[in-house]
Write an enzyme that holds these catalytic residues in place. Structure first.
Site, PDB file in Angstrom:
ATOM      1  N   GLY A  73       1.044  -1.085  -0.524  1.00 24.85           N
ATOM      2  CA  GLY A  73       0.111  -0.547  -0.086  1.00 24.85           C
ATOM      3  C   GLY A  73       0.830   1.096  -0.208  1.00 24.85           C
ATOM      4  N   ASN A 145      -6.799   4.190   9.446  1.00 26.60           N
ATOM      5  CA  ASN A 145      -6.690   3.589  10.350  1.00 26.60           C
ATOM      6  C   ASN A 145      -6.203   3.446  11.547  1.00 26.60           C
ATOM      7  OD1 ASN A 145      -4.538   5.284   8.817  1.00 26.60           O
ATOM      8  ND2 ASN A 145      -2.608   4.070  10.592  1.00 26.60           N
ATOM      9  N   GLN A 175      -7.676   0.675   4.124  1.00 26.14           N
ATOM     10  CA  GLN A 175      -8.698   0.118   5.725  1.00 26.14           C
ATOM     11  C   GLN A 175     -10.092   0.063   5.006  1.00 26.14           C
ATOM     12  OE1 GLN A 175      -7.570  -0.841   7.737  1.00 26.14           O
ATOM     13  NE2 GLN A 175      -4.709  -0.218   8.253  1.00 26.14           N
ATOM     14  N   SER A 195      -3.742  -2.550  -0.081  1.00 26.53           N
ATOM     15  CA  SER A 195      -2.716  -3.473   0.152  1.00 26.53           C
ATOM     16  C   SER A 195      -3.417  -5.141   1.128  1.00 26.53           C
ATOM     17  CB  SER A 195      -2.008  -3.009   1.666  1.00 26.53           C
ATOM     18  OG  SER A 195      -0.853  -4.084   2.025  1.00 26.53           O
ATOM     19  N   ALA A 196      -2.696  -5.815   0.019  1.00 29.07           N
ATOM     20  CA  ALA A 196      -3.388  -7.773   0.196  1.00 29.07           C
ATOM     21  C   ALA A 196      -3.527  -8.163   1.895  1.00 29.07           C
ATOM     22  CB  ALA A 196      -2.583  -8.944  -0.650  1.00 29.07           C
ATOM     23  N   HIS A 197      -2.248  -7.331   2.588  1.00 32.41           N
ATOM     24  CA  HIS A 197      -2.254  -7.951   4.300  1.00 32.41           C
ATOM     25  C   HIS A 197      -3.532  -7.733   4.572  1.00 32.41           C
ATOM     26  CE1 HIS A 197      -0.200  -5.354   5.999  1.00 32.41           C
ATOM     27  NE2 HIS A 197       0.494  -4.401   5.079  1.00 32.41           N
ATOM     28  N   THR A 233       9.908  -7.791 -11.714  1.00 29.37           N
ATOM     29  CA  THR A 233       9.176  -8.834 -11.537  1.00 29.37           C
ATOM     30  C   THR A 233       7.844  -9.143 -10.666  1.00 29.37           C
ATOM     31  OG1 THR A 233      11.508 -10.158 -12.319  1.00 29.37           O
ATOM     32  CG2 THR A 233       9.699 -11.591 -11.429  1.00 29.37           C
ATOM     33  N   CYS A 320       3.183   1.585  12.771  1.00 34.51           N
ATOM     34  CA  CYS A 320       4.368   1.747  12.519  1.00 34.51           C
ATOM     35  C   CYS A 320       4.581   3.116  13.458  1.00 34.51           C
ATOM     36  CB  CYS A 320       4.351   3.124  10.906  1.00 34.51           C
ATOM     37  SG  CYS A 320       2.957   2.544  10.385  1.00 34.51           S
TER      38      CYS A 320
HETATM   39  N1  PLP Z   1      -2.341   2.704   4.256  1.00 35.13           N
HETATM   40  C1  PLP Z   1      -3.234   2.919   5.242  1.00 35.13           C
HETATM   41  C2  PLP Z   1      -3.995   3.358   5.746  1.00 35.13           C
HETATM   42  C3  PLP Z   1      -2.743   2.209   5.900  1.00 35.13           C
HETATM   43  O1  PLP Z   1      -3.352   1.159   6.808  1.00 35.13           O
HETATM   44  C4  PLP Z   1      -1.138   1.363   6.409  1.00 35.13           C
HETATM   45  C5  PLP Z   1      -0.711   0.191   6.373  1.00 35.13           C
HETATM   46  O2  PLP Z   1      -0.562   0.134   7.857  1.00 35.13           O
HETATM   47  C6  PLP Z   1      -0.425   1.207   4.430  1.00 35.13           C
HETATM   48  C7  PLP Z   1      -1.135   2.723   4.092  1.00 35.13           C
HETATM   49  C8  PLP Z   1       0.564   0.786   4.064  1.00 35.13           C
HETATM   50  O3  PLP Z   1       0.329  -0.289   3.708  1.00 35.13           O
HETATM   51  P1  PLP Z   1       1.383  -1.149   3.537  1.00 35.13           P
HETATM   52  O4  PLP Z   1       1.787  -1.533   4.855  1.00 35.13           O
HETATM   53  O5  PLP Z   1       1.264  -1.969   2.896  1.00 35.13           O
HETATM   54  O6  PLP Z   1       2.391  -0.442   2.735  1.00 35.13           O
END
Ligand code: PLP
Length: 382
Positions: A73, A145, A175, A195-197, A233, A320
């Protein structure tokens, strides 16, 4: 480990779905060819990437060619904001409560950071003031988030189209995917990061959906994959798995929204029995998966320590920031007083959350808060 913890940190990352794990296996152990190659084996891998692209396009309501596969993401946000400003020049704009993946891009570009309201949603008057013909990029997250607050993207879109007609409107929908139909979001914006996770796929793969005709300077240069928009890749296993995770998320969304809303009601009812617990934003403006509270006379750091000791995984702010116990930039932007933001707790739920998880979380948080307050009182008396 996974079976023994009470996992209430789905906004940081949600467990992979079994079907998403199954979808990636053949590409880890079998179809290992590089999809950019010219032989038959490579074409097999390429076909799987193309099918994943088609599936994701159908779930977002975009064209397959509008999907750019990325590494996460964060990369998608960087490409959308830094890439657009490098290509077009002009000014970047975003609200102060964005994820750092957006905020740091806008700050790096010397852009305009606008105020948010007491719930953390962008202040539309402040946004209006920041918009003019010089603005080339506006980025407003679909769902916050930390607090789970949902942006009124229809209102943002109308404002941006009217007052910054040259701007590319980007939304960080990282999110949002679990709770909001991306088909409703996509028509309102020019680009969107996922973002997949965050929805049951693997870490290290994401997508930038970017409207046909909107160009940007690629931020990853090299072999010219993804029609020269993102070299490198392809992560074939990750891409195929992400598509499956999004399919399952989309299929279950309506049911999950109802189920998790009921669990959050129970969670918040349980937490509100603890004296000095304040809901940070009203339920009505937030996605069901996030329950953010501030607790008086408690430091998040001590609370998280005790929760961790009791095998409850939670967070004080975004993952983070939770290593360093600075007041969260989101709560600061919302104007939450230091005495409350110091006791911030984010409990976030997802597809594996059960009623038993909620019950245990209430018990553990209640006991931990009591222990912290008792220790503080004893220290004060001594
Ligand atoms: N944007 C938001 C709102 C998020 O919550 C996060 C991840 O915590 C990200 C971006 C970053 O995504 P990624 O962990 O895939 O880099």
């Amino acid at each position: 480990m996974a079976g023994t913890v009470t996992y209430m940190d789905h906004a940081a990352t949600t467990p992979m779905r079994a079907s998403a794990i199954a979808a990636m296996m053949p590409f880890l152990d079998g179809v290992y060819a590089n999809p950019s190659g010219s032989h038959r084996f490579a074409r097999l891998a390429r076909k799987s990437v193309d099918e994943a692209r088609d599936l994701i396009a159908s779930l977002v309501g975009c064209k397959p060619g509008e999907i750019v596969f990325t590494g996460c993401g964060t990369e998608s946000d960087n490409a959308a904001i830094v890439g657009v400003v490098r290509r077009r020049g002009g000014v970047a704009v975003c609200p102060a409560a964005e994820h750092h993946a957006v905020l740091h891009c806008v700050e790096h570009l010397g852009g305009r950071v606008v105020a948010v309201d007491a719930n953390g949603a962008v202040d539309l008057d402040a946004l209006r003031t920041a918009l003019d013909d010089s603005v080339s990029s506006v980025s407003v997250m679909a769902v916050n988030n930390e607090t789970g607050v949902i942006t009124d993207m229809r209102a943002v879109s109308a404002l941006v189209r009217r007052h910054a007609p040259n701007a590319v409107l980007h939304t960080d929908a990282v999110q949002a995917a679990c709770w909001i139909d991306l088909r409703d979001l996509w028509p309102l914006v020019d680009s969107m990061a996922v973002s997949a996770h965050k929805f049951g796929g693997p870490k290290g793969v994401g997508a930038l959906i970017v409207r046909e005709g909107v160009t940007f300077e690629p931020i990853v240069l090299g072999g010219g994959q993804e029609r020269d928009r993102r070299s490198g890749t392809h992560n074939v296993a990750g891409i195929v798995s992400m598509a499956e995770a999004l399919r399952a998320t989309d299929a279950e969304r309506a049911h999950e929204v109802a189920r998790i809303t009921a669990l959050r009601d129970t969670l918040l009812a349980g937490l509100s029995a603890i004296p000095g617990v304040r809901r940070t934003v009203p339920d009505s403006v937030s996605v069901p998966g996030v329950a953010h509270v501030c607790i008086a006379d408690v430091e998040s750091e001590s609370l998280l320590y005790l929760l961790d000791e009791a095998d409850v995984c939670a967070s004080a702010a975004s993952a983070c920031a939770s290593g360093a116990m600075e007041p969260s930039h989101v709560l600061l932007a919302m104007g939450v007083e230091r005495e409350w933001s110091a006791g911030a707790l984010r409990l976030s739920m997802g597809h594996t959350t059960t009623a038993a998880d909620v019950e245990r979380t209430v018990q553990v948080v209640t006991a931990a808060v009591e222990r912290i307050r008792t220790a503080a009182a004893r220290l004060k008396r001594a």
